[in-house]
Design an enzyme around this catalytic site. Structure first.
Site, PDB file in Angstrom:
ATOM      1  N   CYS A   2       0.856  -1.172   0.000  1.00 36.65           N
ATOM      2  CA  CYS A   2       0.000   0.000   0.000  1.00 36.65           C
ATOM      3  C   CYS A   2       0.897   1.229   0.000  1.00 36.65           C
ATOM      4  O   CYS A   2       1.914   1.271   0.688  1.00 36.65           O
ATOM      5  CB  CYS A   2      -0.945   0.112   1.199  1.00 36.65           C
ATOM      6  SG  CYS A   2      -2.135  -1.219   1.306  1.00 36.65           S
ATOM      7  N   ARG A  27       3.768  -0.287  -4.862  1.00 38.86           N
ATOM      8  CA  ARG A  27       3.506  -0.834  -3.535  1.00 38.86           C
ATOM      9  C   ARG A  27       2.166  -1.565  -3.443  1.00 38.86           C
ATOM     10  O   ARG A  27       1.849  -2.175  -2.412  1.00 38.86           O
ATOM     11  CB  ARG A  27       3.521   0.284  -2.495  1.00 38.86           C
ATOM     12  CG  ARG A  27       4.820   1.034  -2.429  1.00 38.86           C
ATOM     13  CD  ARG A  27       4.746   2.143  -1.425  1.00 38.86           C
ATOM     14  NE  ARG A  27       4.634   1.622  -0.074  1.00 38.86           N
ATOM     15  CZ  ARG A  27       5.666   1.315   0.696  1.00 38.86           C
ATOM     16  NH1 ARG A  27       6.881   1.475   0.239  1.00 38.86           N
ATOM     17  NH2 ARG A  27       5.490   0.841   1.906  1.00 38.86           N
ATOM     18  N   TRP A  73      -2.896  -2.634  -1.653  1.00 36.78           N
ATOM     19  CA  TRP A  73      -2.606  -4.060  -1.863  1.00 36.78           C
ATOM     20  C   TRP A  73      -3.376  -4.764  -0.763  1.00 36.78           C
ATOM     21  O   TRP A  73      -3.054  -4.648   0.417  1.00 36.78           O
ATOM     22  CB  TRP A  73      -1.104  -4.320  -1.742  1.00 36.78           C
ATOM     23  CG  TRP A  73      -0.709  -5.723  -2.071  1.00 36.78           C
ATOM     24  CD1 TRP A  73      -0.350  -6.208  -3.298  1.00 36.78           C
ATOM     25  CD2 TRP A  73      -0.606  -6.825  -1.169  1.00 36.78           C
ATOM     26  NE1 TRP A  73      -0.045  -7.546  -3.206  1.00 36.78           N
ATOM     27  CE2 TRP A  73      -0.188  -7.952  -1.915  1.00 36.78           C
ATOM     28  CE3 TRP A  73      -0.827  -6.995   0.195  1.00 36.78           C
ATOM     29  CZ2 TRP A  73       0.018  -9.219  -1.353  1.00 36.78           C
ATOM     30  CZ3 TRP A  73      -0.636  -8.251   0.763  1.00 36.78           C
ATOM     31  CH2 TRP A  73      -0.212  -9.339  -0.005  1.00 36.78           C
ATOM     32  N   ASN A  99      -1.403   2.035   5.843  1.00 34.75           N
ATOM     33  CA  ASN A  99      -0.578   0.969   5.274  1.00 34.75           C
ATOM     34  C   ASN A  99      -0.123   0.124   6.460  1.00 34.75           C
ATOM     35  O   ASN A  99       0.493   0.643   7.381  1.00 34.75           O
ATOM     36  CB  ASN A  99       0.622   1.597   4.539  1.00 34.75           C
ATOM     37  CG  ASN A  99       1.755   0.611   4.263  1.00 34.75           C
ATOM     38  OD1 ASN A  99       2.908   0.996   4.246  1.00 34.75           O
ATOM     39  ND2 ASN A  99       1.434  -0.632   4.036  1.00 34.75           N
ATOM     40  N   GLY A 100      -0.459  -1.176   6.428  1.00 33.92           N
ATOM     41  CA  GLY A 100      -0.076  -2.044   7.548  1.00 33.92           C
ATOM     42  C   GLY A 100      -1.213  -2.981   7.892  1.00 33.92           C
ATOM     43  O   GLY A 100      -2.148  -3.147   7.100  1.00 33.92           O
ATOM     44  N   GLU A 485      16.369 -17.878  -9.040  1.00 38.16           N
ATOM     45  CA  GLU A 485      16.011 -16.497  -9.374  1.00 38.16           C
ATOM     46  C   GLU A 485      15.389 -16.430 -10.777  1.00 38.16           C
ATOM     47  O   GLU A 485      14.423 -15.714 -11.001  1.00 38.16           O
ATOM     48  CB  GLU A 485      17.258 -15.606  -9.252  1.00 38.16           C
ATOM     49  CG  GLU A 485      17.080 -14.148  -9.615  1.00 38.16           C
ATOM     50  CD  GLU A 485      16.005 -13.409  -8.824  1.00 38.16           C
ATOM     51  OE1 GLU A 485      15.487 -13.935  -7.841  1.00 38.16           O
ATOM     52  OE2 GLU A 485      15.648 -12.295  -9.236  1.00 38.16           O
ATOM     53  N   LYS A 489      11.610 -15.076 -11.517  1.00 38.84           N
ATOM     54  CA  LYS A 489      11.312 -13.968 -12.441  1.00 38.84           C
ATOM     55  C   LYS A 489      10.203 -14.388 -13.406  1.00 38.84           C
ATOM     56  O   LYS A 489       9.288 -13.619 -13.681  1.00 38.84           O
ATOM     57  CB  LYS A 489      12.545 -13.553 -13.267  1.00 38.84           C
ATOM     58  CG  LYS A 489      13.626 -12.793 -12.566  1.00 38.84           C
ATOM     59  CD  LYS A 489      13.294 -11.371 -12.227  1.00 38.84           C
ATOM     60  CE  LYS A 489      12.630 -11.225 -10.913  1.00 38.84           C
ATOM     61  NZ  LYS A 489      13.320 -11.266  -9.685  1.00 38.84           N
ATOM     62  N   GLU A 492       6.813 -14.617 -11.585  1.00 45.22           N
ATOM     63  CA  GLU A 492       6.317 -13.307 -11.150  1.00 45.22           C
ATOM     64  C   GLU A 492       5.642 -12.535 -12.267  1.00 45.22           C
ATOM     65  O   GLU A 492       4.580 -11.960 -12.083  1.00 45.22           O
ATOM     66  CB  GLU A 492       7.487 -12.438 -10.642  1.00 45.22           C
ATOM     67  CG  GLU A 492       7.919 -12.721  -9.242  1.00 45.22           C
ATOM     68  CD  GLU A 492       9.092 -11.834  -8.832  1.00 45.22           C
ATOM     69  OE1 GLU A 492       9.034 -11.263  -7.747  1.00 45.22           O
ATOM     70  OE2 GLU A 492      10.072 -11.713  -9.591  1.00 45.22           O
ATOM     71  N   HIS A 508      15.515 -36.764  -8.190  1.00 44.56           N
ATOM     72  CA  HIS A 508      14.735 -37.173  -7.020  1.00 44.56           C
ATOM     73  C   HIS A 508      13.306 -36.638  -7.090  1.00 44.56           C
ATOM     74  O   HIS A 508      12.648 -36.479  -6.064  1.00 44.56           O
ATOM     75  CB  HIS A 508      15.429 -36.691  -5.739  1.00 44.56           C
ATOM     76  CG  HIS A 508      16.798 -37.263  -5.569  1.00 44.56           C
ATOM     77  ND1 HIS A 508      17.017 -38.601  -5.333  1.00 44.56           N
ATOM     78  CD2 HIS A 508      18.027 -36.697  -5.673  1.00 44.56           C
ATOM     79  CE1 HIS A 508      18.323 -38.827  -5.257  1.00 44.56           C
ATOM     80  NE2 HIS A 508      18.959 -37.683  -5.473  1.00 44.56           N
ATOM     81  N   LYS A 607       5.857  -4.485  -4.391  1.00 44.25           N
ATOM     82  CA  LYS A 607       7.317  -4.440  -4.289  1.00 44.25           C
ATOM     83  C   LYS A 607       7.808  -4.377  -2.848  1.00 44.25           C
ATOM     84  O   LYS A 607       8.849  -4.915  -2.525  1.00 44.25           O
ATOM     85  CB  LYS A 607       7.835  -3.219  -5.059  1.00 44.25           C
ATOM     86  CG  LYS A 607       9.331  -3.269  -5.178  1.00 44.25           C
ATOM     87  CD  LYS A 607       9.822  -2.612  -6.417  1.00 44.25           C
ATOM     88  CE  LYS A 607      11.289  -2.865  -6.609  1.00 44.25           C
ATOM     89  NZ  LYS A 607      11.583  -4.252  -6.984  1.00 44.25           N
TER      90      LYS A 607
HETATM   91  C1  G6P Z   1       8.595  -8.687  -2.711  1.00 46.00           C
HETATM   92  C2  G6P Z   1       9.142  -8.195  -4.033  1.00 46.00           C
HETATM   93  C3  G6P Z   1      10.397  -8.981  -4.403  1.00 46.00           C
HETATM   94  C4  G6P Z   1      11.419  -8.881  -3.285  1.00 46.00           C
HETATM   95  C5  G6P Z   1      10.835  -9.322  -1.941  1.00 46.00           C
HETATM   96  C6  G6P Z   1      11.763  -8.976  -0.797  1.00 46.00           C
HETATM   97  O1  G6P Z   1       8.112  -9.970  -2.844  1.00 46.00           O
HETATM   98  O2  G6P Z   1       8.166  -8.329  -5.035  1.00 46.00           O
HETATM   99  O3  G6P Z   1      10.941  -8.460  -5.585  1.00 46.00           O
HETATM  100  O4  G6P Z   1      12.518  -9.693  -3.589  1.00 46.00           O
HETATM  101  O5  G6P Z   1       9.601  -8.646  -1.692  1.00 46.00           O
HETATM  102  O6  G6P Z   1      11.858  -7.585  -0.721  1.00 46.00           O
HETATM  103  P1  G6P Z   1      13.073  -6.768  -0.165  1.00 46.00           P
HETATM  104  O7  G6P Z   1      12.695  -5.334  -0.387  1.00 46.00           O
HETATM  105  O8  G6P Z   1      13.189  -7.117   1.293  1.00 46.00           O
HETATM  106  O9  G6P Z   1      14.287  -7.166  -0.915  1.00 46.00           O
END
Ligand code: G6P
Length: 612
Positions: A2, A27, A73, A99-100, A485, A489, A492, A508, A607
């Site tokens: 948020c 956010r 969010w 936000n929270g 990773e 990606k 996501e 396995h 994010k």
């Molecule tokens: C969210 C974001 C990711 C990020 C993760 C951890 O899920 O979408 O891209 O890696 O949070 O966030 P941070 O800001 O702690 O790296």
């Protein structure tokens, strides 16, 4: 998650607020709303993105010089108009954004309902505004005092801003656990979840601390009190964000821009820290703690998401170079399982945003047990750098695309520097090996530039596989986190199911998934286990799987058996993740574009995850 933004000053609030929401949209983006105070509070909100709100208010009256706005969010209550913020109190004299998460909201809600309050949403936030109004009425106190009393009853995390029809020159803001920045301009004040909505108006900011309340009155100096009524002196920081970093700069998406920024961001990350001529690696932010880290019983890395993947790369580097045992933990698991932590443990918290709620809570837990906490963060002035004993910034610049790219490579760069610095201080690395690695490290920005030239090849591969339903990513050693990773990606932003796996573990379980429709991305750059990974590729081919291999330039063996081959420049084995990651970022990007996905704001994600 948020995003919240607020303004009071001589100018019309709407253009400032809506622009701020666009900046904070990373956010959360399932609904948005705005409340502007003129004679009455004019409140507009709608399901959808900030652009939907902007459209919705086109023919509405948004006149006024004080207001609050929110992009959501969803946590409590589905994304719809009613659950969007701001929320009115029953008298419609107060409006709040939040936000929270208010954890004890259901108890508070029950109490308020028995006292006659009518709820219009399913959110936890709405209890706050009714509670504040209730306290104002029954305790006969002013708005700030009512907020103070209310927040003393609240369990959970909050960043809030409130306006009141009865006091049209006042914004009350408060935080605990969720971030809040106050921008101090010429006769105007801004409040936001981060500095991006503020930076074009003023560079002077105050970061609110937990349990602090800001009293922002038009044409008056900012006052800060705690929820226990202790006066605090606002400390003004200077922002150093470059405005152009907040624009797409000719790219179609922030994500692509950020992928292409990596030669620069990795370079910025090393600047002043790596001196190849003198053979020095030095991270100024942790110098005071270097003895402590060097002599650590073990290092525990805590992080979430992509940052956790960087942590896994860090594990290999610290163990290989500095010979310190490392454990890498999901912050969300670590914080709830009564971990064994000793005073001579060093905890490294990695976070792009510096705000991730689970990482923050894990830090507090480790701190309470006496461990030394080191932060690796990107956002300057965020909560994690302020909660740690020492740390270092990645200096990757603002990362706006929700899928993290340049922050990851910057985190890996910092971890490499840290491991080298420790190894040098400990004497666990020979001088010649140290020099060999730092020489290569200095060349990484130009090798990343070189790697980006695979873009056209990746587009060709993306066209072939854009409709695949599953992907497998395999890697060994340092390339295992790269596989994780790469898979993350793809998930996501393209919504294709993808799994990252250590290549040898495939037999396995995941091997059962392989058939002629399954693309398997194998990261097979030059490394000690190169021969082994070739055997793993053979195992996939024997089951008719399709191999897309990331290899070191000039590779022959993998080329003979793989279906598609992408070359990256040769480098030291320990630095390979910094190059091998790039084609995987591009692959997910192009597949997602071809599938028509929302690149910078993928569904359901945010994010900055400020809720647990
Ligand atoms: C969210 C974001 C990711 C990020 C993760 C951890 O899920 O979408 O891209 O890696 O949070 O966030 P941070 O800001 O702690 O790296």
């Amino acid at each position: 998650m948020c995003g919240i933004v607020a303004y009071v000053g001589p100018n019309q609030a709407y253009p400032i607020l809506i622009k701020g929401l666009y900046r904070l949209e990373y956010r959360g983006y399932d609904s948005a709303g705005i409340a502007i105070l003129d004679k009455d509070i004019k409140l507009y909100k709608t399901k959808g993105k900030v652009a939907d709100l902007d459209n919705f208010v086109k023919d509405k009256d948004v006149t006024g010089t004080i207001g609050i706005a929110h992009t959501r969010w969803a946590t409590h209550g589905e994304p719809n108009n009613a659950n969007a913020h701001p929320h009115f109190s029953n008298s419609k004299k107060l409006a709040i954004i939040h936000n929270g998460i208010i954890e004890n909201y259901s108890t508070l809600r029950e109490e308020l309902i028995t006292r006659g309050y009518i709820f219009c949403s399913n959110t936890d936030t709405e209890v706050l505004v009714h509670l504040i109004e209730d306290i104002q009425i029954h305790e006969n106190v002013n708005l700030m005092e009512a907020v103070q009393l209310a927040l003393n009853q609240v369990i959970g995390a909050y960043a809030i801003v409130i306006i009141s029809k009865d006091d049209p020159d006042l914004l009350i803001a408060a935080r605990k656990g969720s971030p809040l920045v106050i921008g101090i301009g010429e006769n105007e004040t801004f409040v936001a979840s981060d500095a991006t909505p503020i930076v074009e108006y003023t560079r002077n900011v105050v970061y609110l601390d937990d349990e602090e309340i800001a009293i922002i009155r038009r044409n008056q100096e900012l006052k800060i009190k705690t929820i226990k009524n202790i006066d605090k002196t606002p400390y003004i920081h200077k922002l150093e964000i470059n405005l152009s970093a907040l624009e797409k700069g000719g790219f179609d998406h922030f994500m692509l821009k950020e992928i292409y920024e990596q030669p620069r961001s990795i370079g910025d990350c090393m600047r002043g820290r790596l001196n190849v001529e003198k053979g020095i690696v030095s991270l100024g932010g942790i110098l005071d703690y270097i003895e402590k880290i060097k002599n650590a019983n073990r290092i525990i890395i805590i992080a979430c998401g992509t940052s956790w993947h960087a942590g896994l790369v860090g594990e290999y580097l610290f163990e290989e170079l500095a010979r310190i045992p490392v454990e890498v933990e999901y912050a969300s698991e670590f914080r709830y399982r009564n971990p064994v932590i000793y005073e001579d443990d060093v905890v490294i918290a990695i976070s792009q945003s510096g705000e991730t709620a689970d990482t923050l809570a894990a830090i507090e837990l480790a701190k309470s047990k006496g461990a030394t906490i080191i932060g690796i963060c990107n956002v300057v002035g965020s909560s994690i750098p302020r909660a740690t004993h020492a740390g270092t910034y990645t200096h990757a610049g603002p990362e706006i695309g929700v899928a993290s790219t340049k922050a990851f490579t910057a985190q890996v760069t910092i971890l490499t520097l840290m491991a080298l610095m420790l190894a040098d201080k400990k004497g666990s690395i020979s001088k010649s090996r140290f020099h060999q690695i730092i020489n290569e490290l200095e060349k990484i920005p130009s090798k990343v530039e070189e790697t980006l030239k695979v873009n056209d090849e990746i587009i060709r591969i993306a066209k072939i596989f854009k409709d695949s339903r599953n992907f497998l990513y395999l890697g060994r050693g340092l390339n295992f986190p790269v596989a994780l990773e790469g898979a993350l990606k793809l998930k996501e932003i393209s919504y294709i199911h993808a799994e990252g796996y250590p290549a040898a573990e495939m037999k396995h379980g995941p091997i059962a998934l392989i058939d002629e429709k399954m693309p398997v991305v194998v990261i097979a750059t030059n490394q000690g286990v190169y021969e082994k990974i070739i055997s793993n590729i053979e195992e996939v081919k024997a089951r008719k799987g399709i191999i897309i291999a990331i290899v070191t330039e000039g590779d022959k063996s993998v080329r003979n058996i793989a279906d598609y081959v992408i070359e990256v420049p040769d480098t030291d084995e320990l630095l390979a993740p910094l190059l091998a990651t790039i084609p995987l970022q591009l692959l997910s990007y192009h597949i997602a574009v071809m599938r028509g996905c929302s690149i910078d704001q993928p569904r359901n994600l945010a994010k900055s995850v400020t809720v647990e």
